[in-house]
Design a protein around this motif. Structure first.
Motif, short mmCIF file in Angstrom:
data_model
loop_
_atom_site.label_atom_id
_atom_site.label_comp_id
_atom_site.label_asym_id
_atom_site.label_seq_id
_atom_site.Cartn_x
_atom_site.Cartn_y
_atom_site.Cartn_z
N SER A 74 0.81 -1.21 0.00
CA SER A 74 0.00 0.00 0.00
C SER A 74 0.84 1.26 0.00
CB SER A 74 -0.92 0.00 1.22
OG SER A 74 -0.16 0.02 2.42
N THR A 75 2.16 1.12 0.05
CA THR A 75 3.07 2.26 0.04
C THR A 75 3.84 2.28 -1.27
OG1 THR A 75 3.34 2.01 2.42
CG2 THR A 75 4.90 3.44 1.30
N ARG A 76 4.03 3.48 -1.82
CA ARG A 76 4.73 3.59 -3.09
C ARG A 76 6.18 3.13 -2.94
NH1 ARG A 76 3.02 6.76 -6.69
NH2 ARG A 76 2.10 8.14 -5.13
N ASN A 77 6.64 2.27 -3.86
CA ASN A 77 8.02 1.76 -3.86
C ASN A 77 8.57 1.87 -5.27
OD1 ASN A 77 8.01 0.71 -1.05
ND2 ASN A 77 6.45 -0.68 -1.86
N LEU A 78 9.68 2.55 -5.42
CA LEU A 78 10.35 2.71 -6.70
C LEU A 78 11.79 2.22 -6.57
CD1 LEU A 78 9.14 6.33 -7.57
CD2 LEU A 78 8.09 4.18 -8.26
N ALA A 79 12.34 1.71 -7.66
CA ALA A 79 13.70 1.18 -7.64
C ALA A 79 14.42 1.54 -8.93
CB ALA A 79 13.70 -0.34 -7.45
N VAL A 80 15.70 1.88 -8.79
CA VAL A 80 16.59 2.12 -9.92
C VAL A 80 17.67 1.05 -9.85
CG1 VAL A 80 18.18 3.71 -11.05
CG2 VAL A 80 16.14 4.59 -9.91
N LEU A 81 17.68 0.13 -10.81
CA LEU A 81 18.66 -0.95 -10.85
C LEU A 81 19.81 -0.54 -11.77
CD1 LEU A 81 16.31 -4.07 -11.20
CD2 LEU A 81 17.39 -3.17 -9.13
N LEU A 82 21.03 -0.53 -11.23
CA LEU A 82 22.20 -0.15 -12.02
C LEU A 82 22.75 -1.37 -12.74
CD1 LEU A 82 21.96 2.27 -10.01
CD2 LEU A 82 24.45 2.44 -10.13
N ASP A 83 22.93 -1.24 -14.04
CA ASP A 83 23.59 -2.28 -14.82
C ASP A 83 25.09 -2.11 -14.63
OD1 ASP A 83 24.38 -4.20 -16.58
OD2 ASP A 83 23.63 -3.22 -18.38
N THR A 84 25.61 -2.63 -13.51
CA THR A 84 27.00 -2.37 -13.13
C THR A 84 27.99 -2.92 -14.14
OG1 THR A 84 26.96 -4.36 -11.75
CG2 THR A 84 26.46 -2.26 -10.68
N ALA A 85 27.61 -3.96 -14.89
CA ALA A 85 28.52 -4.50 -15.90
C ALA A 85 28.87 -3.45 -16.94
CB ALA A 85 27.89 -5.72 -16.56
N ALA A 86 27.97 -2.51 -17.19
CA ALA A 86 28.24 -1.47 -18.18
C ALA A 86 29.28 -0.47 -17.68
CB ALA A 86 26.94 -0.73 -18.54
N TRP A 87 29.50 -0.41 -16.36
CA TRP A 87 30.51 0.49 -15.80
C TRP A 87 31.85 -0.21 -15.58
CZ3 TRP A 87 25.43 1.81 -14.37
CH2 TRP A 87 25.09 3.15 -14.45
N ALA A 88 31.90 -1.52 -15.69
CA ALA A 88 33.11 -2.26 -15.37
C ALA A 88 34.25 -1.86 -16.29
CB ALA A 88 32.84 -3.76 -15.46
N ALA A 89 35.42 -1.65 -15.70
CA ALA A 89 36.61 -1.32 -16.49
C ALA A 89 37.13 -2.57 -17.18
CB ALA A 89 37.68 -0.70 -15.58
N ALA A 90 38.05 -2.36 -18.11
CA ALA A 90 38.63 -3.49 -18.85
C ALA A 90 39.35 -4.43 -17.90
CB ALA A 90 39.59 -2.96 -19.92
N GLY A 91 39.02 -5.70 -17.97
CA GLY A 91 39.66 -6.69 -17.12
C GLY A 91 39.06 -6.80 -15.74
N GLU A 92 38.07 -5.98 -15.41
CA GLU A 92 37.46 -6.01 -14.09
C GLU A 92 36.29 -6.99 -14.09
OE1 GLU A 92 35.67 -2.86 -10.76
OE2 GLU A 92 35.75 -2.32 -12.89
N THR A 93 36.30 -7.89 -13.12
CA THR A 93 35.21 -8.85 -13.01
C THR A 93 33.98 -8.16 -12.45
OG1 THR A 93 35.94 -9.50 -10.79
CG2 THR A 93 36.79 -10.76 -12.67
N SER A 94 32.83 -8.56 -12.93
CA SER A 94 31.58 -7.93 -12.51
C SER A 94 30.62 -8.99 -12.00
CB SER A 94 30.95 -7.15 -13.66
OG SER A 94 29.71 -6.60 -13.29
#
Length: 420
Positions: A351-371
């Motif tokens: 009954s309460t408003r709930n909003l979420a922003v999910l970050l696609d962290t793989a898109a921020w991963a640097a070269a060679g960085e495991t995600s």
């Protein structure tokens, strides 16, 4: 005397040694003219050293930073006021101020002549590229003589604090039904009446407590119905920021954590403009900043708190029951698991408003960085199935577009009037 002679440079020490050697030779050879020359050669570096040591005593300086709060990528001006109150004029002054690498190069200035009882004003600019509370200084001055025989270093000013706040993006619109300064939520809220006949019910959803089943309505409609209990409305919005180090990828200003912090700052300041009371918490329920409760909003408190926020080594989300305390919730989440999302969902009421922003962290991963692999489609479906509004954030999507998509999940109110 001993302290003054410690400022002799290599040239001054060599000249002093040469004078002493010449004096010794004049005694052995019985050459008075050579002795006179040696006395002058010995006296010159000693006198220069004494005068330079006295000149450094009367130096004073102040540092002024404008503005004291600077966003990432912004520009701040630093002004140094240097004055001389000594009995002798000061010359050959090299001034250097300590500046962190993230703010730029170390500034250096050369002052050829600084008269008595007068000062000079030096300016330089810093352009911070990384959020945080930075320390400028100490301010040091190196005093030398025209002959280069003596050199003294003195600290003129201690460190000063420069707050590098996250970048704030101007957003447009608010989720439909959000309270706009009226102190009440404009959305439809279900409140139970008094007595069995006034109970407000809704169809059963998976995960509902069976103890709340309203059997009379169930028998009448031939469908399992549950009672919607009265919930005290506390007003405002809670912004949950997931700042776990394991939940984010990327480095420096281009990391997903910095994007999340910047988005949280933008949302808080944007809702402040509409008179909303804001609570900013961590993924573990820890309080980052909260409004005073008297109806006033302090944007600087939000920015200062986020400027000093560091990633936590915690690997899991450990939310307390109902982290938003009955308020609307906007959750900014990094890489997470279905178990953590299910726990978060179970702690919130439908009954309460709930909003979420999910970050696609793989898109921020640097070269060679495991995600950490995140099933964004599964997470989105899980949250939407529980009645949450969800959007996915990526570095190539502007924050304004991410916010607009989040608003559309509950109907945008772009035409809302901002209270004056």
């Amino acid at each position: 005397m001993k302290g003054a002679l410690s400022g002799l440079t290599t040239r001054g020490r060599c000249l002093l040694a040469a004078g002493l050697a010449a004096a010794l030779c004049s005694i052995v050879l019985n050459e008075r003219d050579l002795l006179r020359v040696s006395v002058f050669v010995v006296a010159l570096p000693i006198m220069v050293c004494l005068l330079t040591a006295v000149a450094r005593v009367g130096l004073h300086a102040q540092r002024q930073i404008l503005p004291i709060r600077t966003p990432v990528g912004g520009r701040a001006e630093v002004t140094l006021h240097i004055t001389s109150t000594g009995r002798l004029p000061t010359g050959g002054l090299l001034v250097s101020d300590g500046v962190p690498y993230s703010l730029g190069g170390k500034p250096r200035f050369v002052i050829e002549h600084l008269p008595r009882h007068t000062g000079t004003r030096l300016r330089y600019h810093v352009q911070p590229m990384l959020r945080g509370v930075q320390q400028l200084g100490p301010l040091k001055a190196t005093i030398t003589d025209p002959f280069g025989l003596a050199e003294f270093e003195r600290e003129l000013a201690h460190t000063s604090r420069l707050i590098v706040v996250p970048r704030v993006v101007k957003l447009v619109g608010v989720p439909g039904g959000s309270g706009l300064g009226s102190g009440d939520d404009g959305s439809v809220r279900l409140n139970a009446g008094q007595g069995e006949d006034d109970a407000i019910v809704r169809p059963y959803r998976q995960g509902d407590d069976l103890r709340k089943v309203h059997w009379r309505s169930t028998a009448k409609r031939d469908e399992m119905m549950v009672r919607v209990e009265e919930r005290p409305w506390r007003g405002g919005t809670t912004v949950l920021l997931d700042h776990r180090a394991s939940a984010h990828r990327g480095t420096g200003a281009n990391s997903s954590l910095e994007w999340a912090v910047s988005f949280a700052a933008s949302v808080c300041l944007h809702l402040h403009r509409y008179g909303q009371r804001i609570r900013l918490i961590t993924e573990s329920g820890g309080m980052i900043v909260r409004d005073s409760g008297d109806g006033t909003h302090n944007d600087n408190a939000v920015l200062d708190a986020l400027a000093a926020l560091q990633a936590t080594p915690s690997g899991t989300m450990d939310n307390p029951r109902d982290p938003a305390g009955g308020q609307e919730l906007i959750a900014i989440l990094g890489a997470t698991t279905p178990e953590a999302l299910s726990q978060l969902i179970s702690q919130r009421s439908r009954s309460t408003r709930n909003l979420a922003v999910l970050l696609d962290t793989a898109a921020w991963a640097a070269a060679g960085e495991t995600s950490q692999a995140t099933d964004l489609d599964g997470a989105t479906a899980l949250l939407r199935g529980a009645g949450w509004g969800v959007t996915v954030a990526r570095p190539n999507i502007p924050m304004t577009a991410t916010w607009a998509t989040l608003c559309r999940t509950h109907g945008s109110r772009a035409d809302a009037v901002i209270p004056s």
